[in-house]
Design a protein around this motif. Sequence first.
Motif, PDB file in Angstrom:
ATOM      1  N   PHE A  81       0.871  -1.220   0.044  1.00 45.07           N
ATOM      2  CA  PHE A  81       0.020   0.048   0.164  1.00 45.07           C
ATOM      3  C   PHE A  81       0.824   1.090   0.051  1.00 45.07           C
ATOM      4  O   PHE A  81       0.276   2.489  -0.335  1.00 45.07           O
ATOM      5  CB  PHE A  81      -0.817  -0.125   1.215  1.00 45.07           C
ATOM      6  CG  PHE A  81      -2.049  -1.208   1.190  1.00 45.07           C
ATOM      7  CD1 PHE A  81      -3.125  -1.008   0.198  1.00 45.07           C
ATOM      8  CD2 PHE A  81      -1.917  -2.205   1.886  1.00 45.07           C
ATOM      9  CE1 PHE A  81      -3.862  -2.038   0.219  1.00 45.07           C
ATOM     10  CE2 PHE A  81      -2.751  -3.171   2.011  1.00 45.07           C
ATOM     11  CZ  PHE A  81      -3.787  -2.967   0.848  1.00 45.07           C
ATOM     12  N   GLU A 108      -3.576  -7.036   4.973  1.00 38.91           N
ATOM     13  CA  GLU A 108      -4.560  -7.524   3.669  1.00 38.91           C
ATOM     14  C   GLU A 108      -3.735  -8.630   2.721  1.00 38.91           C
ATOM     15  O   GLU A 108      -3.001  -8.117   2.227  1.00 38.91           O
ATOM     16  CB  GLU A 108      -5.133  -6.445   3.024  1.00 38.91           C
ATOM     17  CG  GLU A 108      -6.331  -6.998   1.958  1.00 38.91           C
ATOM     18  CD  GLU A 108      -6.962  -5.899   1.273  1.00 38.91           C
ATOM     19  OE1 GLU A 108      -6.889  -4.409   1.703  1.00 38.91           O
ATOM     20  OE2 GLU A 108      -7.740  -6.088   0.370  1.00 38.91           O
ATOM     21  N   THR A 156      -6.236   1.806   4.563  1.00 39.28           N
ATOM     22  CA  THR A 156      -6.555   3.496   4.596  1.00 39.28           C
ATOM     23  C   THR A 156      -7.620   3.941   5.364  1.00 39.28           C
ATOM     24  O   THR A 156      -8.612   3.191   5.554  1.00 39.28           O
ATOM     25  CB  THR A 156      -7.032   3.705   2.902  1.00 39.28           C
ATOM     26  OG1 THR A 156      -8.380   3.121   2.565  1.00 39.28           O
ATOM     27  CG2 THR A 156      -5.859   3.471   1.977  1.00 39.28           C
ATOM     28  N   VAL A 194     -11.148   2.824   4.140  1.00 35.22           N
ATOM     29  CA  VAL A 194     -11.579   1.551   3.497  1.00 35.22           C
ATOM     30  C   VAL A 194     -11.253   0.227   4.630  1.00 35.22           C
ATOM     31  O   VAL A 194     -12.001   0.274   5.375  1.00 35.22           O
ATOM     32  CB  VAL A 194     -10.641   1.116   2.131  1.00 35.22           C
ATOM     33  CG1 VAL A 194     -10.808  -0.343   1.610  1.00 35.22           C
ATOM     34  CG2 VAL A 194     -10.976   2.106   0.873  1.00 35.22           C
ATOM     35  N   TYR A 198      -5.486   7.786   0.470  1.00 35.10           N
ATOM     36  CA  TYR A 198      -4.894   8.090  -0.813  1.00 35.10           C
ATOM     37  C   TYR A 198      -5.572   9.503  -1.290  1.00 35.10           C
ATOM     38  O   TYR A 198      -5.344  10.222  -2.097  1.00 35.10           O
ATOM     39  CB  TYR A 198      -5.166   7.316  -1.946  1.00 35.10           C
ATOM     40  CG  TYR A 198      -4.255   5.975  -1.916  1.00 35.10           C
ATOM     41  CD1 TYR A 198      -2.812   5.962  -1.488  1.00 35.10           C
ATOM     42  CD2 TYR A 198      -4.938   4.502  -1.585  1.00 35.10           C
ATOM     43  CE1 TYR A 198      -2.327   4.664  -1.303  1.00 35.10           C
ATOM     44  CE2 TYR A 198      -4.470   3.400  -1.387  1.00 35.10           C
ATOM     45  CZ  TYR A 198      -2.969   3.692  -1.341  1.00 35.10           C
ATOM     46  OH  TYR A 198      -2.502   2.366  -1.077  1.00 35.10           O
TER      47      TYR A 198
HETATM   48  N1  TIU Z   1      -5.886  -1.621   3.648  1.00 38.18           N
HETATM   49  C1  TIU Z   1      -6.743  -1.259   2.629  1.00 38.18           C
HETATM   50  O1  TIU Z   1      -7.401  -0.259   2.928  1.00 38.18           O
HETATM   51  N2  TIU Z   1      -6.917  -1.906   1.346  1.00 38.18           N
HETATM   52  C2  TIU Z   1      -7.208  -1.225   0.214  1.00 38.18           C
HETATM   53  O2  TIU Z   1      -7.499  -1.707  -0.621  1.00 38.18           O
HETATM   54  N3  TIU Z   1      -7.388   0.218   0.594  1.00 38.18           N
HETATM   55  C3  TIU Z   1      -7.560   1.226  -0.644  1.00 38.18           C
HETATM   56  O3  TIU Z   1      -7.860   2.373  -0.433  1.00 38.18           O
HETATM   57  N4  TIU Z   1      -7.554   0.768  -1.838  1.00 38.18           N
END
Ligand code: TIU
Length: 222
Positions: free
Chosen positions: A29, A72, A158, A161, A187
């Motif tokens: 990430f 993840e 994030t 998310v 992001y």
């Molecule tokens: N860990 C996490 O937030 N996985 C994501 O896929 N986040 C995104 O913002 N893409």
Amino acid sequence: MRDIPASPFAFPLTTEAVALIVIDMQRDFAEPGGFGASLGNDVSRITKIVPDVARLIEGFRLAGLPVIHTMECHRPDLSDLPPAKRDRGNPTLRIGDQGPMGRILIAGEPGTAILPELAPLEGEVVIEKPGKGAFYATPLGEILKEKAIRQLVFAGVTTEVCVQTTMREANDRGYECLLADEATESYFPEFKAAAIAMITAQGGIVGWVARVDDILEGLAHG
Ligand code: TIU
């Protein structure tokens, strides 16, 4: 119990029952060539929070309190990756594809690892999760029950998310959830702000948010 400054009101930090959960601070990430970048994101925003995540982790360790890390990731045979997740959108690389840091978001690959500055210590719990939420298809719930944890402090990425999804899962399971403001990032700055607003609105419908310094001070005097 010690009240620490937080939004929408003071958080009743209880050092006998609190754990830190650091969500997905993985190379995939945060570094170019990983999953986040493959989705078209500017990953430099993520590395900026590493020092604040590190000092929060250090504060929990110094206080002798649990630090739980999540990642993840998926099995190499992709048996825990639903097509709805793999086939979503138009990324440059899909989960399981070979990238510059190994196979994207696959357990054991170099890019899937937690950033070295934030690496788990021996004995700390590391949860490998196939979903955005850390409770889905993982032993997290049982581990927290065994440790008699009732409060979770959240850091990681994030914000809107995996962090918000896990906070909502935890809130529904009865945990008091506190998000560490400077130790989480998106992001999209506007999504971080919106997630924090959603979490804390309506009297803290999902949880609280506090500054890292205030959390550390609470731990030191808890
Ligand atoms: N860990 C996490 O937030 N996985 C994501 O896929 N986040 C995104 O913002 N893409």
